[in-house]
Motif scaffolding. Structure first.
Motif, PDB file in Angstrom:
ATOM      1  N   VAL A  15      -7.635  -2.431   4.592  1.00 51.59           N
ATOM      2  CA  VAL A  15      -6.518  -1.683   4.012  1.00 51.59           C
ATOM      3  C   VAL A  15      -5.194  -2.274   4.468  1.00 51.59           C
ATOM      4  O   VAL A  15      -4.263  -2.482   3.671  1.00 51.59           O
ATOM      5  CB  VAL A  15      -6.610  -0.193   4.381  1.00 51.59           C
ATOM      6  CG1 VAL A  15      -5.328   0.544   3.992  1.00 51.59           C
ATOM      7  CG2 VAL A  15      -7.808   0.461   3.708  1.00 51.59           C
ATOM      8  N   GLU A  16      -5.082  -2.560   5.750  1.00 51.54           N
ATOM      9  CA  GLU A  16      -3.858  -3.156   6.280  1.00 51.54           C
ATOM     10  C   GLU A  16      -3.596  -4.520   5.645  1.00 51.54           C
ATOM     11  O   GLU A  16      -2.455  -4.864   5.323  1.00 51.54           O
ATOM     12  CB  GLU A  16      -3.959  -3.297   7.799  1.00 51.54           C
ATOM     13  CG  GLU A  16      -2.762  -3.943   8.457  1.00 51.54           C
ATOM     14  CD  GLU A  16      -1.468  -3.160   8.284  1.00 51.54           C
ATOM     15  OE1 GLU A  16      -0.386  -3.789   8.244  1.00 51.54           O
ATOM     16  OE2 GLU A  16      -1.542  -1.913   8.178  1.00 51.54           O
ATOM     17  N   HIS A  17      -4.664  -5.287   5.442  1.00 51.45           N
ATOM     18  CA  HIS A  17      -4.516  -6.612   4.839  1.00 51.45           C
ATOM     19  C   HIS A  17      -3.939  -6.518   3.424  1.00 51.45           C
ATOM     20  O   HIS A  17      -3.027  -7.285   3.062  1.00 51.45           O
ATOM     21  CB  HIS A  17      -5.875  -7.314   4.809  1.00 51.45           C
ATOM     22  CG  HIS A  17      -5.876  -8.588   4.018  1.00 51.45           C
ATOM     23  ND1 HIS A  17      -5.308  -9.762   4.485  1.00 51.45           N
ATOM     24  CD2 HIS A  17      -6.367  -8.880   2.774  1.00 51.45           C
ATOM     25  CE1 HIS A  17      -5.443 -10.708   3.578  1.00 51.45           C
ATOM     26  NE2 HIS A  17      -6.086 -10.206   2.525  1.00 51.45           N
ATOM     27  N   TRP A  18      -4.457  -5.593   2.622  1.00 46.77           N
ATOM     28  CA  TRP A  18      -4.062  -5.526   1.221  1.00 46.77           C
ATOM     29  C   TRP A  18      -2.794  -4.707   0.982  1.00 46.77           C
ATOM     30  O   TRP A  18      -2.038  -4.979   0.045  1.00 46.77           O
ATOM     31  CB  TRP A  18      -5.198  -4.955   0.374  1.00 46.77           C
ATOM     32  CG  TRP A  18      -6.385  -5.875   0.288  1.00 46.77           C
ATOM     33  CD1 TRP A  18      -7.626  -5.680   0.818  1.00 46.77           C
ATOM     34  CD2 TRP A  18      -6.437  -7.150  -0.355  1.00 46.77           C
ATOM     35  NE1 TRP A  18      -8.454  -6.738   0.549  1.00 46.77           N
ATOM     36  CE2 TRP A  18      -7.741  -7.666  -0.189  1.00 46.77           C
ATOM     37  CE3 TRP A  18      -5.505  -7.910  -1.069  1.00 46.77           C
ATOM     38  CZ2 TRP A  18      -8.134  -8.906  -0.693  1.00 46.77           C
ATOM     39  CZ3 TRP A  18      -5.895  -9.141  -1.585  1.00 46.77           C
ATOM     40  CH2 TRP A  18      -7.198  -9.622  -1.385  1.00 46.77           C
ATOM     41  N   PHE A  19      -2.539  -3.713   1.804  1.00 46.11           N
ATOM     42  CA  PHE A  19      -1.410  -2.808   1.561  1.00 46.11           C
ATOM     43  C   PHE A  19      -0.259  -2.977   2.562  1.00 46.11           C
ATOM     44  O   PHE A  19       0.806  -2.403   2.362  1.00 46.11           O
ATOM     45  CB  PHE A  19      -1.879  -1.351   1.607  1.00 46.11           C
ATOM     46  CG  PHE A  19      -2.697  -0.921   0.433  1.00 46.11           C
ATOM     47  CD1 PHE A  19      -2.111  -0.285  -0.652  1.00 46.11           C
ATOM     48  CD2 PHE A  19      -4.062  -1.159   0.392  1.00 46.11           C
ATOM     49  CE1 PHE A  19      -2.868   0.114  -1.746  1.00 46.11           C
ATOM     50  CE2 PHE A  19      -4.835  -0.757  -0.691  1.00 46.11           C
ATOM     51  CZ  PHE A  19      -4.230  -0.124  -1.762  1.00 46.11           C
TER      52      PHE A  19
END
Length: 369
Positions: free
Chosen positions: A155-159
Motif C-alpha cells: 500500500v505504501e509503495h503504490w499510494f
C-alpha cells in the motif's frame, strides 16, 4: 467517470485487467459514502492496488470532454431506468422532498435531476475530484488471504506519493431540521403502477446516535419475517397487502429517516392500507419483550451472515472507519443490538412515530384513480 481511464490505464482497461485476473469489480454511491471495490485472487493484490492508486492519483490527467459527455449519457440512462421508467421508481425523490427542507442535503436524491446531470462541466468534475478524492478523505480496506505487514508495505509503495489533499469543506445547508416534521405531510400520485402502494416515513435519530438502534430493531419488529407485525396483520389477517417493508436508513447528518410501505392487492382501498400501516407503527408503543427478543435475534443472525462474507465484511470495515473513525466498531454491533429493550422501542415510538412526524406517499394506478 472513475472507470473511464487514468494516466496509465486506458479507458475500460481497469475492467479488462481485473476480469482477466479472474476477479470482479464495481462501485456504489449513497447518501454519505462512495465505494469502489474489487475481488481478486490474493496474488493479484499488486494489480488492484496499482489500478486504484492510478485513478486516485492520476485521474485528472485522462479527463476529457468526450469522456464526460459519454458518462452524462450513461447516468441519464440510469436515471431513466431506475427512477423515471420504473413503477414506483421516484418514491425516494418524492419522500425525501417531504421529509427534508430544500436546504438539507438529503432533500435531493443521490443521482440528481436530469437538469443537474446535464449541467455537469469538466470544471465541476475537476473541482469535485480535487476536493474529495484524495488520501485525506479515503479509506483503503484489504480483507482476505493477505499478510498484514507485507500488504501495508505494498500500500505504501503504490499510494505513498499521492498528496494527502486539502481539508474537507463543511457540509452545506441546514444539517438539523429538527427531530420531527411537526405535522403529517401527504402526497398522492396517479402513475403507471400495477397496485396501490402506501409509504410512511419519518425523521429519526442519525446512525451516530445510540437511539438509532431502537429504530433499527423497531423496523425488524414491524417487517422482519412472517411473524412480524406488519406481515401478520396486513398480509395474513386483514389481507390488505401482499408485501410489507420497513427500514431505518443509517444516515449521518442531522437526522436519519425510517420508512415503511405496504403494497395492496388489486382494487385495494388506499385509505385502509394507510390506516393499517399507521396502526402498526403507533402500536409499537406497547411492543412486547418477546417481540423485541425475536427481532434482535433475526437482526443479529443477518449481521453475522454479512460478516461471514468477505465482500460485505470489507465493506462494513470500510464504512465504520470512514463514517465513525473506528473500523473496530464492527466488533460491537451485536452488543448494540442486544442492548435494545422493549422500553427503548416504546420510548422511540412515543417520540418519533406519531402524527407530528409523518410523511405519507400514496401511489394509485392510473386506471383505478
Amino acid at each position: 467517470m472513475m472507470f473511464q481511464g487514468s494516466a496509465h490505464v486506458p479507458r475500460n482497461r481497469h475492467f479488462e485487467l481485473v476480469e482477466q485476473a479472474g476477479g470482479s469489480l464495481n462501485a456504489s454511491t449513497w447518501f454519505d459514502r462512495t465505494n469502489y471495490f474489487e475481488t481478486v485472487p490474493a496474488h493479484h493484490l499488486d494489480l488492484v492496488l496499482w489500478l486504484e492508486s492510478d485513478r486516485l492519483g492520476h485521474f485528472l490527467e485522462a479527463l476529457g470532454q468526450e469522456t464526460l459527455d459519454n458518462q452524462v449519457a450513461v447516468v441519464k440512462n440510469e436515471r431513466r431506468q431506475r427512477y423515471d421508467n420504473q413503477p414506483y421508481g421516484d418514491w425516494d425523490e418524492r419522500l425525501q422532498g417531504l421529509l427534508w427542507p430544500p436546504e438539507h442535503p438529503y432533500h435531493h436524491t443521490v443521482i440528481g435531476s436530469m437538469e443537474d446531470i446535464g449541467a455537469a462541466t469538466l470544471e465541476d468534475v475537476e473541482e469535485f475530484f480535487r476536493t474529495f478524492y484524495h488520501p485525506g478523505n479515503a479509506v483503503l480496506t484489504l480483507a482476505g488471504d493477505v499478510e498484514p505487514d507485507e500488504a501495508l508495505r505494498k500500500v505504501e509503495h503504490w499510494f505513498g506519493d499521492i498528496p494527502e489533499g486539502p481539508p474537507l469543506p463543511p457540509v452545506p445547508g441546514i444539517l438539523d431540521p429538527g427531530a420531527v416534521l411537526g405535522e403529517t405531510r401527504r402526497e398522492r400520485v396517479e402513475a403507471d403502477v400495477p397496485l396501490v402502494r402506501v409509504y410512511v416515513g419519518g425523521r429519526i435519530p442519525p446512525a451516530t446516535d445510540e437511539e438509532f438502534w431502537a429504530a433499527d430493531v423497531a423496523t425488524s419488529v414491524l417487517a422482519d419475517g412472517r411473524a412480524s407485525r406488519l406481515y401478520r396483520s396486513l398480509v395474513r389477517e386483514e389481507r390488505l397487502a401482499n408485501d410489507v417493508i420497513s427500514y431505518a436508513f443509517p444516515l449521518l447528518h442531522g437526522r436519519s429517516m425510517m420508512l415503511s410501505w405496504a403494497t395492496g392487492y388489486p382494487d385495494a382501498d388506499p385509505d385502509a392500507l394507510e390506516a393499517g400501516l399507521v396502526r402498526q407503527l403507533e402500536g409499537l408503543a406497547d411492543v412486547r419483550t418477546e417481540e423485541v427478543e425475536r427481532a434482535v435475534a433475526l437482526s443479529e443472525s443477518r449481521f453475522l451472515r454479512e460478516v461471514e462474507r468477505l465482500s460485505s465484511r470489507a465493506d462494513l470495515l470500510s464504512m465504520h472507519q470512514l463514517q465513525f473513525g473506528d473500523a473496530s466498531r464492527i466488533n460491537r454491533e451485536v452488543e448494540r443490538l442486544r442492548a435494545v429493550t422493549a422500553d427503548d422501542i416504546r420510548a422511540f415510538a412515543e417520540t418519533h412515530l406519531g402524527p407530528d412526524n409523518r410523511a405519507i406517499l400514496t401511489y394509485l394506478p392510473q386506471e383505478a384513480s
